[in-house]
Design a protein around this motif. Structure first.
Motif, PDB file in Angstrom:
ATOM      1  N   LYS A 247       0.851  -1.191   0.000  1.00 16.93           N
ATOM      2  CA  LYS A 247       0.000   0.000   0.000  1.00 16.93           C
ATOM      3  C   LYS A 247       0.889   1.243   0.000  1.00 16.93           C
ATOM      4  O   LYS A 247       2.033   1.206   0.487  1.00 16.93           O
ATOM      5  N   THR A 249       1.133   5.336   1.361  1.00 13.96           N
ATOM      6  CA  THR A 249       0.883   5.902   2.694  1.00 13.96           C
ATOM      7  C   THR A 249      -0.573   6.328   2.886  1.00 13.96           C
ATOM      8  O   THR A 249      -1.011   6.544   4.017  1.00 13.96           O
ATOM      9  N   GLY A 251      -3.007   4.348   2.055  1.00 16.73           N
ATOM     10  CA  GLY A 251      -3.777   3.116   2.189  1.00 16.73           C
ATOM     11  C   GLY A 251      -4.279   2.561   0.873  1.00 16.73           C
ATOM     12  O   GLY A 251      -5.130   1.656   0.870  1.00 16.73           O
ATOM     13  N   THR A 275      -8.860   0.809  -1.768  1.00 15.95           N
ATOM     14  CA  THR A 275      -8.491   0.873  -0.353  1.00 15.95           C
ATOM     15  C   THR A 275      -9.223  -0.228   0.408  1.00 15.95           C
ATOM     16  O   THR A 275     -10.070  -0.935  -0.154  1.00 15.95           O
ATOM     17  N   ASP A 276      -8.908  -0.354   1.700  1.00 20.21           N
ATOM     18  CA  ASP A 276      -9.587  -1.358   2.521  1.00 20.21           C
ATOM     19  C   ASP A 276     -11.096  -1.112   2.570  1.00 20.21           C
ATOM     20  O   ASP A 276     -11.882  -2.053   2.689  1.00 20.21           O
ATOM     21  N   ARG A 289      -6.974   0.482   8.989  1.00 19.48           N
ATOM     22  CA  ARG A 289      -6.399   1.822   8.809  1.00 19.48           C
ATOM     23  C   ARG A 289      -5.764   2.321  10.099  1.00 19.48           C
ATOM     24  O   ARG A 289      -4.715   2.988  10.070  1.00 19.48           O
ATOM     25  N   HIS A 291      -4.314   0.442  12.394  1.00 22.01           N
ATOM     26  CA  HIS A 291      -3.030  -0.251  12.514  1.00 22.01           C
ATOM     27  C   HIS A 291      -2.000   0.336  11.542  1.00 22.01           C
ATOM     28  O   HIS A 291      -0.817   0.478  11.887  1.00 22.01           O
ATOM     29  N   ASP A 292      -2.448   0.674  10.321  1.00 20.12           N
ATOM     30  CA  ASP A 292      -1.531   1.270   9.343  1.00 20.12           C
ATOM     31  C   ASP A 292      -0.990   2.598   9.863  1.00 20.12           C
ATOM     32  O   ASP A 292       0.216   2.877   9.775  1.00 20.12           O
ATOM     33  N   ASN A 293      -1.877   3.435  10.397  1.00 20.03           N
ATOM     34  CA  ASN A 293      -1.446   4.751  10.885  1.00 20.03           C
ATOM     35  C   ASN A 293      -0.481   4.629  12.056  1.00 20.03           C
ATOM     36  O   ASN A 293       0.483   5.401  12.166  1.00 20.03           O
ATOM     37  N   LYS A 322       3.163  -5.851   9.377  1.00 18.57           N
ATOM     38  CA  LYS A 322       3.287  -4.726   8.449  1.00 18.57           C
ATOM     39  C   LYS A 322       4.582  -3.985   8.742  1.00 18.57           C
ATOM     40  O   LYS A 322       4.932  -3.764   9.901  1.00 18.57           O
ATOM     41  N   ILE A 335       3.636   0.784   2.640  1.00 21.79           N
ATOM     42  CA  ILE A 335       3.525  -0.283   3.641  1.00 21.79           C
ATOM     43  C   ILE A 335       3.650  -1.627   2.928  1.00 21.79           C
ATOM     44  O   ILE A 335       2.978  -1.863   1.918  1.00 21.79           O
ATOM     45  N   GLY A 337       2.936  -5.569   3.675  1.00 28.00           N
ATOM     46  CA  GLY A 337       2.234  -6.421   4.631  1.00 28.00           C
ATOM     47  C   GLY A 337       2.301  -7.888   4.246  1.00 28.00           C
ATOM     48  O   GLY A 337       2.242  -8.242   3.061  1.00 28.00           O
TER      49      GLY A 337
END
Length: 738
Positions: A247, A249, A251, A275-276, A289, A291-293, A322, A335, A337
């Protein structure tokens, strides 16, 4: 028509050729040709020489361009190969390491130069080395993607568990193997942190090229010179079973492997650019999102277990790692994952926890409940072995009776333990059929009747003669025998136990076992069918109990689709209820047809010639004592080979008791050999091995007429012999002696 640019390039090339020709005077020899060669000829030769030099220059430029393109592609592939987050290996058919990437050498704990031509199997633990050898064999023999899990022994304090996925190369001479570390979560997090820090310190050019390779994967397919490298990259990505995605940044998905696309249920083209929130529920996308942030904020790898709601409503638990990746100028650009579906693993862990709890209960029962009766048994036998010469006959008789009771209690406990083991192992076959209930209960209840008579407890039956059930006769008999024995056990002398049955609502049969005994508290009733709770207690005359039999009863009834429950009150007795399905019309028809067989009448069995084939001296002695009253002659064999010889020399043998587990030749093979020359003799198989579950079927398939399990009770044996020496009206039994 050529463009002006092409014309200009040609003129430049022509000028270079002219200059080259002038710099090498040796090439101008045609100017010295003899007089017959005129000026036009010389001019033509000059042009040909210039064109030759032009062609040589063009060819040199093409060769240089091709070498530069190939080197660029190789450099890009090497970066992707070296800095992939998992280990990649190229192995020979003998398991030697031909090539490996940086991650692979780090997992094995050695420099790549030391690993080349080493056997990969040297780093596999002894316990899992056969799994690895089988894995290599399947890759080269099956030519399909193969997977396994092994443990590496690299000298580290903690063994490293790894997942291997491999596929054979197209030439069949080597294979490509992907290795993923699946050790504990903490170790995985630490390794990812170390790996990320190492990647940060890589030089800017290598990071830039790795990012370019990810974005340029589709372009490689259009470059004819790189077709082999493209196929190898695709093969490596397709061989990875984990879910890999990329991904930016914000997402937005910029790439994924086939496993991820298959898991989502969409093609890669449908995923890239989404996106998710486009692929999952809002609740799940919010979690992803978040967890990504957090990961982007900390700029460190993050490990999570996340529940995903699939489009079909099913929820799946995934284990996800990730990690950020960076541009050449130090910017955080996305990212990476890696996820794995661990739903099944969690279920297996829960089942394993339950199995371990049941196993602990099983061994607890064995340790506790076997110790007491064995103590009494050993104590009594010790007294008899040392003092029997001085003991009075009455005392010997009393101790013999106590020994018999102790042995009976031990046998009953072992029967329950073995029954529970067979149930847990799944070797107790479920074979339901339709039959009349009253005759079946009359047959199996005899041991309980003897127990009730000895204790002075009345037993009554309230079962219609024509009531039929559809059930497994063995499981139902074991259940009713267990429940009625418990009822007698917890009823005081002078009390009463009643076994009743009747049609019930819902197209079922209801069977009840009631007693006027001591009853139970509500707390005990709640825990009665749970293996984890300790519900055993002694009977009113001190009879031992484990509580295991009720757990088996519940398991057997639930296999029929029925249910079992209890009503009880302390001091006022108990009633156990169970339900079974009511037979259908077709099942009833089958029973009527079966019951229309010829009228049977029994004869007094005597004067039989019997062969006892058993290598156990005690078993042979006991069988001889039981059979003396119905025999005219008893022969003995210690193994199957001797049994065959005796049968061949005694064609008038009426009955053979064949032990299945004898030395030299077992009972199965001996029976098969005997059936080749004697089809009529009755052969009853006997064995002490109750855990296999299918020995009775194997014995019948070998040629035995019937099967009996040790320890053999005299009444049970006589009933079985009577069954096979009963004849119909109008028939003559050849072994009937005056």
């Amino acid at each position: 028509m050529k463009s002006a640019r092409d014309k200009s390039d040609n003129e430049i090339l022509r000028q270079k050729a002219e200059d080259s020709l002038k710099k090498n005077p040796a090439n101008l020899g045609y100017y010295c040709l003899p007089t017959p060669y005129n000026a036009d000829t010389i001019k033509l030769l000059h042009q040909l020489e210039v064109q030759r030099i032009e062609l040589e220059m063009q060819n040199a430029e093409l060769v240089l361009a091709k070498e530069n393109a190939t080197k660029l592609a190789a450099d890009k592939y090497a970066v992707l190969y070296d800095f992939a987050p998992t280990g990649y290996f190229t192995l020979s058919a003998e398991g030697k390491i031909m090539e490996l990437n940086l991650s692979g050498s780090q997992m094995l704990g050695k420099e790549r130069t030391h690993l080349i031509n080493s056997r990969f199997g040297f780093f596999v633990s002894d316990d899992t080395k056969p799994i690895f050898n089988s894995f290599i064999g399947k890759i080269f023999s099956g030519k399909v993607k193969t997977e396994c899990e092994v443990i590496l022994s690299t000298g580290a304090n903690i063994p490293i568990h790894v997942y291997l996925a491999g596929v054979a190369a197209e030439n069949g001479e080597h294979c490509l193997v992907n290795m993923v570390d699946i050790t504990k979560r903490k170790l995985a997090e630490q390794e990812l942190i170390i790996a990320n820090k190492e990647l940060v310190f890589q030089n800017e050019e290598k990071v830039k090229r790795a990012a370019e390779l990810i974005a340029a994967k589709k372009e490689i397919a259009f470059q004819g010179e790189l077709i082999i490298a493209s196929g190898l990259i695709t093969m490596l990505l397709d061989s990875i079973p984990d879910l890999i995605f990329y991904k930016d940044t914000d997402g937005v998905y910029i790439g994924c492997n086939p496993s991820f696309a298959e898991f989502i249920g969409k093609s890669r083209d449908e995923i890239i650019g989404k996106t998710d929130y486009d692929l999952f529920s809002k609740e799940g996308a919010d979690i992803f999102r978040h967890h990504d942030n957090e990961m982007l904020k900390q700029k460190l790898p993050r490990h999570n277990e996340e529940w995903i709601a699939m489009p079909d409503g099913k929820k799946v638990l995934v284990d996800t790692v990730k990690t950020p990746y960076w541009a050449g100028d130090g910017r955080l650009i996305g990212i990476l994952g890696i996820s794995r579906d661990i739903t099944e693993r969690k279920d297996l862990e829960e089942n394993l926890r339950k199995i371990n709890a049941e196993k602990d209960k099983f061994f607890s029962i064995m340790a506790h409940d076997l110790r007491s009766p064995f103590h009494a048994f050993l104590g009594l036998t010790n007294i008899l072995s040392t003092d029997i010469q001085t003991m009075k006959p009455g005392l010997v008789e009393q101790m013999a009776r106590m020994l018999n009771e102790s042995a009976t209690n031990l046998f009953n406990l072992l029967e329950n333990l073995l029954e529970w083991s067979r149930s847990q192992m799944g070797v107790t076959a479920f074979k339901p059929d339709t039959f009349f209930l009253l005759p079946e209960i009359t047959k199996i209840i005899k041991p309980v009747l003897d127990m009730a008579n000895n204790k002075g407890v009345e037993m009554a039956f309230n079962i219609p003669e024509n009531l039929e059930v559809f059930a497994d006769a063995y499981m139902l008999g074991s259940t009713i025998r267990n429940l009625s024995a418990n009822a007698v056990k917890f009823t005081r002398r002078g009390g009463k136990v009643t076994v009743a049955a009747k049609p019930a609502s819902g197209n079922s049969i209801e069977i009840s076992i009631s007693d006027s005994g001591i009853g139970m508290s509500s707390a005990m009733v709640d825990d009665l069918f749970s293996l984890s709770a300790r519900t055993n207690r002694k009977g009113t005359d001190g009879e031992p109990s484990t509580g295991l039999g009720l757990f088996i009863c519940k398991d057997f009834i639930e296999k029929h689709g029925g249910k079992i429950w209890i009503e009880s009150e302390e001091g006022k007795g108990s009633i156990f209820y169970l339900t079974l399905p009511y037979p259908s019309d077709q099942k009833e028809k089958n029973v009527i047809e079966k019951s229309g067989s010829a009228d049977k009448r029994k004869i007094e069995i005597k004067n039989l010639k019997i062969l006892i084939s058993d290598d156990d001296e005690t078993s042979d002695f006991l069988l001889t004592r039981m059979l003396n009253k119905i025999s005219r002659e008893i022969l003995h064999a210690k193994n199957g080979a001797v049994a065959i010889e005796i049968c061949a020399n005694n064609a008038d043998i009426d009955l053979i008791l064949m032990d299945l587990g004898m030395p030299v030749m077992n009972g199965y093979e001996a029976t098969q050999q005997i059936r080749r020359f004697n089809k009529d003799v009755i052969i009853i198989a006997q064995t002490a091995n109750s855990l296999k579950g299918n020995e009775d079927r194997l014995a019948i398939d070998s040629g035995c007429n019937d099967f009996i399990a040790k320890p053999i009770m005299e009444d049970e044996l006589m009933d079985l012999i009577q069954k096979h020496f009963t004849f119909s009206h109008g028939e003559t039994f050849r072994n009937l002696k005056p």
